[in-house]
Write an enzyme that holds these catalytic residues in place. Sequence first.
Site, PDB file in Angstrom:
ATOM      1  N   ARG A   1       0.843  -1.195   0.000  1.00 47.32           N
ATOM      2  CA  ARG A   1       0.000   0.000   0.000  1.00 47.32           C
ATOM      3  C   ARG A   1       0.879   1.247   0.000  1.00 47.32           C
ATOM      4  O   ARG A   1       1.726   1.432   0.863  1.00 47.32           O
ATOM      5  CB  ARG A   1      -0.909   0.008   1.231  1.00 47.32           C
ATOM      6  CG  ARG A   1      -1.905   1.153   1.248  1.00 47.32           C
ATOM      7  CD  ARG A   1      -2.708   1.139   2.533  1.00 47.32           C
ATOM      8  NE  ARG A   1      -3.479  -0.080   2.656  1.00 47.32           N
ATOM      9  CZ  ARG A   1      -4.663  -0.276   2.072  1.00 47.32           C
ATOM     10  NH1 ARG A   1      -5.192   0.683   1.335  1.00 47.32           N
ATOM     11  NH2 ARG A   1      -5.302  -1.411   2.222  1.00 47.32           N
TER      12      ARG A   1
ATOM     13  N   ARG B   1      -2.788   0.391  12.283  1.00 50.73           N
ATOM     14  CA  ARG B   1      -2.856   0.581  13.738  1.00 50.73           C
ATOM     15  C   ARG B   1      -1.625   1.331  14.242  1.00 50.73           C
ATOM     16  O   ARG B   1      -1.711   2.211  15.100  1.00 50.73           O
ATOM     17  CB  ARG B   1      -2.978  -0.779  14.431  1.00 50.73           C
ATOM     18  CG  ARG B   1      -4.387  -1.342  14.473  1.00 50.73           C
ATOM     19  CD  ARG B   1      -4.387  -2.816  14.807  1.00 50.73           C
ATOM     20  NE  ARG B   1      -4.114  -3.633  13.645  1.00 50.73           N
ATOM     21  CZ  ARG B   1      -3.681  -4.875  13.681  1.00 50.73           C
ATOM     22  NH1 ARG B   1      -3.456  -5.463  14.846  1.00 50.73           N
ATOM     23  NH2 ARG B   1      -3.465  -5.556  12.578  1.00 50.73           N
TER      24      ARG B   1
ATOM     25  N   ARG C   1      -8.142  -7.143   2.870  1.00 47.87           N
ATOM     26  CA  ARG C   1      -8.941  -5.961   3.208  1.00 47.87           C
ATOM     27  C   ARG C   1      -9.677  -5.419   1.989  1.00 47.87           C
ATOM     28  O   ARG C   1     -10.618  -4.658   2.115  1.00 47.87           O
ATOM     29  CB  ARG C   1      -8.046  -4.856   3.790  1.00 47.87           C
ATOM     30  CG  ARG C   1      -7.505  -5.195   5.163  1.00 47.87           C
ATOM     31  CD  ARG C   1      -6.691  -4.031   5.715  1.00 47.87           C
ATOM     32  NE  ARG C   1      -6.127  -4.354   7.006  1.00 47.87           N
ATOM     33  CZ  ARG C   1      -6.781  -4.289   8.151  1.00 47.87           C
ATOM     34  NH1 ARG C   1      -8.035  -3.897   8.155  1.00 47.87           N
ATOM     35  NH2 ARG C   1      -6.189  -4.609   9.288  1.00 47.87           N
TER      36      ARG C   1
ATOM     37  N   GLN D   1      -6.628  -5.680  18.886  1.00 48.78           N
ATOM     38  CA  GLN D   1      -5.721  -6.690  18.354  1.00 48.78           C
ATOM     39  C   GLN D   1      -4.324  -6.097  18.219  1.00 48.78           C
ATOM     40  O   GLN D   1      -4.142  -5.068  17.567  1.00 48.78           O
ATOM     41  CB  GLN D   1      -6.221  -7.183  16.991  1.00 48.78           C
ATOM     42  CG  GLN D   1      -5.447  -8.364  16.455  1.00 48.78           C
ATOM     43  CD  GLN D   1      -6.119  -8.952  15.216  1.00 48.78           C
ATOM     44  OE1 GLN D   1      -7.131  -8.447  14.757  1.00 48.78           O
ATOM     45  NE2 GLN D   1      -5.568 -10.021  14.677  1.00 48.78           N
TER      46      GLN D   1
ATOM     47  N   GLY E   1      -9.177   1.530  22.858  1.00 44.53           N
ATOM     48  CA  GLY E   1      -7.899   0.850  22.946  1.00 44.53           C
ATOM     49  C   GLY E   1      -7.663  -0.033  21.737  1.00 44.53           C
ATOM     50  O   GLY E   1      -8.498  -0.111  20.828  1.00 44.53           O
TER      51      GLY E   1
ATOM     52  N   GLU F   1      -2.372  -9.464   3.991  1.00 42.66           N
ATOM     53  CA  GLU F   1      -3.190  -8.621   4.866  1.00 42.66           C
ATOM     54  C   GLU F   1      -3.938  -7.564   4.069  1.00 42.66           C
ATOM     55  O   GLU F   1      -5.127  -7.325   4.271  1.00 42.66           O
ATOM     56  CB  GLU F   1      -2.319  -7.952   5.932  1.00 42.66           C
ATOM     57  CG  GLU F   1      -3.128  -7.107   6.903  1.00 42.66           C
ATOM     58  CD  GLU F   1      -2.263  -6.234   7.796  1.00 42.66           C
ATOM     59  OE1 GLU F   1      -2.680  -5.966   8.928  1.00 42.66           O
ATOM     60  OE2 GLU F   1      -1.184  -5.806   7.360  1.00 42.66           O
TER      61      GLU F   1
ATOM     62  N   GLU G   1       0.061  -2.093  10.068  1.00 42.33           N
ATOM     63  CA  GLU G   1       0.653  -0.764   9.881  1.00 42.33           C
ATOM     64  C   GLU G   1      -0.365   0.353  10.086  1.00 42.33           C
ATOM     65  O   GLU G   1      -0.008   1.430  10.573  1.00 42.33           O
ATOM     66  CB  GLU G   1       1.286  -0.640   8.491  1.00 42.33           C
ATOM     67  CG  GLU G   1       2.018   0.687   8.313  1.00 42.33           C
ATOM     68  CD  GLU G   1       3.053   0.666   7.207  1.00 42.33           C
ATOM     69  OE1 GLU G   1       3.440   1.757   6.769  1.00 42.33           O
ATOM     70  OE2 GLU G   1       3.464  -0.433   6.786  1.00 42.33           O
TER      71      GLU G   1
END
Length: 290
Positions: free
Chosen positions: A50, A92, A127, A72, A69, A123, A90
């Site tokens: 990305r 997060r 998405r 994961q 919070g 990943e 990344e």
Amino acid sequence: MSKHPFSRFFGLGEKEETIDHLDNQQMEEVRNEIHEIPVNSISPNRFQPRSIFADEKINELAQTIETHGIIQPIVVRELQEGRYEIIAGERRFRAVSKLGWETIPAIINNLSDTETASVALIENLQREELSPIEEAIAYSKLIELHQLTQEGLANQLGIGQSTVANKIRLLKLPESVQTAVMNKQITERHARSLIPLKNAELQNQLVSEIIEKSLNVKQTEERVNKLLSKDDEKKPRSIRKAFSKDMRIAVNTIRQSMTMVKDNGINLDSEETEFDDFYQITIRIPKKKQ
């Protein structure tokens, strides 16, 4: 929880379960694996496919994290003592950085470069938020990392080979055209219709026209066909007359076959030479993958 085909293929199934689906014992095991790692000791994933992270989306995620919070933890690998690289999470990480947090919960998993790159690609593909160009790059890198053909990758992912081929063909376009796709100035279908032109200057000119005149895909295809016709008219007439109908069919069939081979990831070279009595096509296929 059923495993995604990416997970099954790349052997990542055991790591794909989310915390939401763990029982109490598994939760305790995960807690024991989680470390609070300083944010400033973490580097982004160098294999991250990305290239565009929307600030608006990161800000929204930061607000959610500030309120609830991090549900994961991110996953990192240790590069050297006290330095880590992100494997997954990344977005997060970027959100936490915006919040100014000093540490972030993380699981350390010392994967190889190939495994790290695969997880980053997986990943993002899961998405389904990548641009068509980023998706094409992801497919291309997975093929390279795992020594696959386009057909082999498509089979493992449970998608059509044409889907993989059409995405990867976008990478043949000039960088400026690819950027226009990534910035959503033109669509993937607009971009694909430009591929037959093969002339970067014409492709760039037509992109400007698409944007300026808001051309739809059908109008773009019509403009491409007109440009190809003009280019065909400029070719020497003597060569065209030398081709009988059967010869044209034979030559076009061979060219189409070579295009299909190239679309399957084989970088063959070809050379065409016209003689008085015959037309010669020389094809060179590398023995080793280039």
